[in-house]
Design a protein around this motif. Structure first.
Motif, PDB file in Angstrom:
ATOM      1  N   MET A  21       0.533  -1.287  -0.348  1.00 62.53           N
ATOM      2  CA  MET A  21       0.317  -0.110   0.134  1.00 62.53           C
ATOM      3  C   MET A  21       0.862   1.053   0.479  1.00 62.53           C
ATOM      4  SD  MET A  21      -2.960   1.085   2.898  1.00 62.53           S
ATOM      5  CE  MET A  21      -1.624   1.225   3.782  1.00 62.53           C
ATOM      6  N   PRO A  22       0.114   2.518  -1.049  1.00 66.64           N
ATOM      7  CA  PRO A  22       1.459   3.442  -0.933  1.00 66.64           C
ATOM      8  C   PRO A  22       1.232   3.921   0.577  1.00 66.64           C
ATOM      9  CG  PRO A  22      -0.460   3.498  -2.803  1.00 66.64           C
ATOM     10  CD  PRO A  22      -0.225   2.349  -2.127  1.00 66.64           C
ATOM     11  N   ILE A  23       2.202   4.737   0.759  1.00 65.13           N
ATOM     12  CA  ILE A  23       2.676   5.397   2.069  1.00 65.13           C
ATOM     13  C   ILE A  23       1.609   6.106   2.282  1.00 65.13           C
ATOM     14  CG2 ILE A  23       4.329   7.207   1.994  1.00 65.13           C
ATOM     15  CD1 ILE A  23       5.661   6.453   4.213  1.00 65.13           C
ATOM     16  N   ASP A  24       0.975   6.882   1.346  1.00 60.62           N
ATOM     17  CA  ASP A  24       0.069   7.719   1.564  1.00 60.62           C
ATOM     18  C   ASP A  24      -1.284   7.932   1.450  1.00 60.62           C
ATOM     19  OD1 ASP A  24       0.408   7.802  -1.172  1.00 60.62           O
ATOM     20  OD2 ASP A  24       0.129   9.774  -1.352  1.00 60.62           O
ATOM     21  N   ALA A  25      -1.517   6.390   1.812  1.00 60.02           N
ATOM     22  CA  ALA A  25      -2.690   6.051   1.379  1.00 60.02           C
ATOM     23  C   ALA A  25      -3.310   5.725   2.568  1.00 60.02           C
ATOM     24  CB  ALA A  25      -3.142   4.616   0.476  1.00 60.02           C
ATOM     25  N   GLN A  26      -4.916   6.706   3.209  1.00 56.88           N
ATOM     26  CA  GLN A  26      -5.610   6.077   4.128  1.00 56.88           C
ATOM     27  C   GLN A  26      -5.378   4.306   4.289  1.00 56.88           C
ATOM     28  OE1 GLN A  26      -8.436   8.356   6.058  1.00 56.88           O
ATOM     29  NE2 GLN A  26      -8.964   9.290   3.448  1.00 56.88           N
ATOM     30  N   GLN A  27      -6.099   4.271   5.310  1.00 56.24           N
ATOM     31  CA  GLN A  27      -5.788   2.765   5.836  1.00 56.24           C
ATOM     32  C   GLN A  27      -7.528   1.975   5.540  1.00 56.24           C
ATOM     33  OE1 GLN A  27      -4.106   3.065   9.971  1.00 56.24           O
ATOM     34  NE2 GLN A  27      -3.386   1.180   9.077  1.00 56.24           N
ATOM     35  N   VAL A  28      -7.425   2.064   4.196  1.00 56.90           N
ATOM     36  CA  VAL A  28      -8.909   1.169   3.838  1.00 56.90           C
ATOM     37  C   VAL A  28      -8.966  -0.446   4.319  1.00 56.90           C
ATOM     38  CG1 VAL A  28      -9.182   2.709   2.343  1.00 56.90           C
ATOM     39  CG2 VAL A  28      -7.721   0.822   1.556  1.00 56.90           C
ATOM     40  N   ASP A  29      -7.431  -0.553   4.267  1.00 55.31           N
ATOM     41  CA  ASP A  29      -6.876  -2.212   4.472  1.00 55.31           C
ATOM     42  C   ASP A  29      -6.571  -2.958   5.749  1.00 55.31           C
ATOM     43  OD1 ASP A  29      -4.859  -1.034   4.202  1.00 55.31           O
ATOM     44  OD2 ASP A  29      -3.669  -2.843   3.429  1.00 55.31           O
ATOM     45  N   ALA A  30      -6.821  -1.430   6.967  1.00 56.03           N
ATOM     46  CA  ALA A  30      -6.408  -1.630   8.552  1.00 56.03           C
ATOM     47  C   ALA A  30      -6.963  -3.159   8.938  1.00 56.03           C
ATOM     48  CB  ALA A  30      -8.031  -0.346   9.079  1.00 56.03           C
ATOM     49  N   PRO A  31      -6.219  -3.862   9.392  1.00 56.28           N
ATOM     50  CA  PRO A  31      -6.562  -4.853   9.754  1.00 56.28           C
ATOM     51  C   PRO A  31      -8.087  -5.717  10.599  1.00 56.28           C
ATOM     52  CG  PRO A  31      -4.816  -4.254  11.269  1.00 56.28           C
ATOM     53  CD  PRO A  31      -5.792  -2.942  10.593  1.00 56.28           C
ATOM     54  N   LEU A  32      -8.843  -6.065  10.522  1.00 57.13           N
ATOM     55  CA  LEU A  32     -10.386  -6.012  11.536  1.00 57.13           C
ATOM     56  C   LEU A  32     -10.118  -6.074  12.904  1.00 57.13           C
ATOM     57  CD1 LEU A  32     -10.831  -9.892   9.945  1.00 57.13           C
ATOM     58  CD2 LEU A  32     -11.764  -7.999   8.886  1.00 57.13           C
ATOM     59  N   THR A  33     -11.389  -5.435  13.009  1.00 50.86           N
ATOM     60  CA  THR A  33     -11.096  -5.472  14.649  1.00 50.86           C
ATOM     61  C   THR A  33     -12.734  -5.662  14.791  1.00 50.86           C
ATOM     62  OG1 THR A  33     -12.359  -2.942  13.576  1.00 50.86           O
ATOM     63  CG2 THR A  33     -10.019  -3.276  14.242  1.00 50.86           C
ATOM     64  N   GLN A  34     -12.276  -5.927  16.094  1.00 57.23           N
ATOM     65  CA  GLN A  34     -13.743  -6.358  17.627  1.00 57.23           C
ATOM     66  C   GLN A  34     -14.980  -5.111  17.624  1.00 57.23           C
ATOM     67  OE1 GLN A  34     -13.874  -9.281  19.101  1.00 57.23           O
ATOM     68  NE2 GLN A  34     -12.226  -9.196  17.448  1.00 57.23           N
ATOM     69  N   THR A  35     -14.640  -4.024  16.548  1.00 61.24           N
ATOM     70  CA  THR A  35     -15.848  -3.146  16.647  1.00 61.24           C
ATOM     71  C   THR A  35     -15.848  -2.238  16.282  1.00 61.24           C
ATOM     72  OG1 THR A  35     -17.082  -1.803  18.121  1.00 61.24           O
ATOM     73  CG2 THR A  35     -14.989  -1.989  18.305  1.00 61.24           C
ATOM     74  N   ALA A  36     -16.961  -1.269  15.518  1.00 55.80           N
ATOM     75  CA  ALA A  36     -16.759  -0.645  14.134  1.00 55.80           C
ATOM     76  C   ALA A  36     -17.790   0.755  14.654  1.00 55.80           C
ATOM     77  CB  ALA A  36     -16.728  -1.049  12.785  1.00 55.80           C
ATOM     78  N   VAL A  37     -17.584   1.966  14.801  1.00 56.57           N
ATOM     79  CA  VAL A  37     -18.505   3.223  13.959  1.00 56.57           C
ATOM     80  C   VAL A  37     -18.970   3.477  12.658  1.00 56.57           C
ATOM     81  CG1 VAL A  37     -19.919   5.024  14.548  1.00 56.57           C
ATOM     82  CG2 VAL A  37     -18.709   3.834  16.313  1.00 56.57           C
ATOM     83  N   PHE A  38     -20.075   3.286  11.694  1.00 57.64           N
ATOM     84  CA  PHE A  38     -19.392   3.617  10.706  1.00 57.64           C
ATOM     85  C   PHE A  38     -21.168   4.705  10.719  1.00 57.64           C
ATOM     86  CE2 PHE A  38     -19.832  -1.069  10.219  1.00 57.64           C
ATOM     87  CZ  PHE A  38     -18.920  -0.990   9.612  1.00 57.64           C
ATOM     88  N   LEU A  39     -20.345   5.746  10.395  1.00 59.38           N
ATOM     89  CA  LEU A  39     -20.642   7.615  10.341  1.00 59.38           C
ATOM     90  C   LEU A  39     -20.697   7.735   9.445  1.00 59.38           C
ATOM     91  CD1 LEU A  39     -22.078   9.566  12.176  1.00 59.38           C
ATOM     92  CD2 LEU A  39     -19.159  10.697  12.500  1.00 59.38           C
TER      93      LEU A  39
END
Length: 339
Positions: free
Chosen positions: A1-19
């Motif tokens: 992933m390019p260093i200036d990309a946002q973390q679209v591929d962040a690790p799977l987590t236990q919780t999230a908020v979709f706002l």
């Protein structure tokens, strides 16, 4: 992933908020939003220091209606509002959304605190259109009981499938993202046999083994959601779907979020699901999964996001010169005779 990309591929987590929020007509709304978005990375650090192992991230998406005003840049070439898809029996609706914040962590309290500070900073510049809290369910299963996200790309295929490249150089390193909220009538789904459920999904329930495609007739969800172009190339997307709901309110659902390099891939996927392939044979999963929201965004690179504070303020258009003189030599205002 390019260093200036946002973390679209962040690790799977236990919780999230979709706002999902919309921009208001408050004075200086755009300027306020630019300032807050430019400091998202700083706000993440502010909240995440409490537990650096909890993987707090926030991915920001910008909608077509506000992209140019916010960034001062031409729109990414495929960015547009979400297009509703109407089938004979089911519809994927379009709902309002100018900004998406995909907040992820292994701790619910960190997501809560980040969202609280984020909305406090945005103030009256935005109105919340939808806020959904998701959670990881057992071994990455949805509330229908099946493993979700099995087809996600991995390794070198991940950035290739999700990040825009030289085909749109001004926004390279960014990603398109579509979100939809689906509600499930759990009692109706549970009335099916396991074999019926597996035929609809296209995988075994217990061990997630892929079933063979149907030779003719009705196709499974797995098959309809697989996009292959005219040259035989399969196009993947990255899903980070999460269950949400409340047994006490009899609400059970899945929040779909898909990141992709080409927005047309998800559009075609939805058309195959809702209209059918061939038309008329819709995805039978939709008989137990109703879409109630739908929005599309573009995730700019971290470089673009961090630089929003440097975007010059829009200059109001100059007023045309009046053809009526400001005054006359006789001291009148030159308004002419009343009629």
């Amino acid at each position: 992933m390019p260093i200036d990309a946002q973390q679209v591929d962040a690790p799977l987590t236990q919780t999230a908020v979709f706002l999902v929020v919309t921009v208001t007509d408050a004075p200086d709304a755009i300027a306020t939003i630019r300032s807050v978005l430019a400091d998202v990375s700083g706000l993440i650090k502010t909240v995440a220091f409490r537990d650096l192992g909890a993987n707090l991230t926030c991915t920001v998406g910008v909608g077509a209606a506000v992209w140019t005003d916010l960034t001062g840049m031409p729109s990414p070439r495929e960015l547009r509002p979400f297009l509703p898809v109407e089938g004979a029996r089911h519809t994927a609706p379009a709902t309002p959304g100018d900004l998406l914040f995909h907040i992820r962590s292994d701790r619910r309290d960190l997501c809560f605190e980040f969202e609280r500070l984020l909305l406090s900073g945005l103030g009256d510049a935005v109105t919340v259109a939808d806020e959904t809290v998701g959670f990881r369910y057992f071994d990455v299963r949805d509330l229908l009981g099946f493993v979700d996200g099995t087809a996600n790309p991995v390794g070198p295929a991940l950035p290739e499938s999700t990040l825009v490249g030289d085909e749109d150089p001004d926004v390279a390193g960014g990603s398109y993202v579509v979100v939809q909220k689906y509600l499930h009538p759990i009692a109706a789904w549970q009335s099916l046999t396991t074999e019926q459920q597996e035929a609809i999904i296209g995988r075994t329930k217990a061990d997630n083994v892929e079933l063979d495609d149907a030779a003719t007739g009705q196709k499974s969800h797995k098959t309809l959601a697989t996009i292959v172009d005219a040259e035989g190339v399969e196009h993947d997307i990255l899903r980070d779907n999460m269950p949400f709901g409340s047994p006490g309110s009899d609400q059970f659902g899945t929040y779909f979020i898909g990141y992709c390099r080409n927005l047309w891939v998800i559009q075609q996927m939805l058309e195959r699901m809702f209209i059918g392939d061939p038309p008329g044979l819709h995805d039978r999963l939709l008989d137990f999964s109703s879409a109630v929201t739908g929005s599309a965004f573009f995730v700019p690179s971290a470089e673009i996001l961090d630089g929003l504070d440097d975007v010059p303020a829009a200059v109001p258009p100059a007023q045309p010169a009046s053809s009526t003189p400001a005054g006359t030599t006789d001291g009148s205002l030159g308004l002419g005779a009343l009629r």
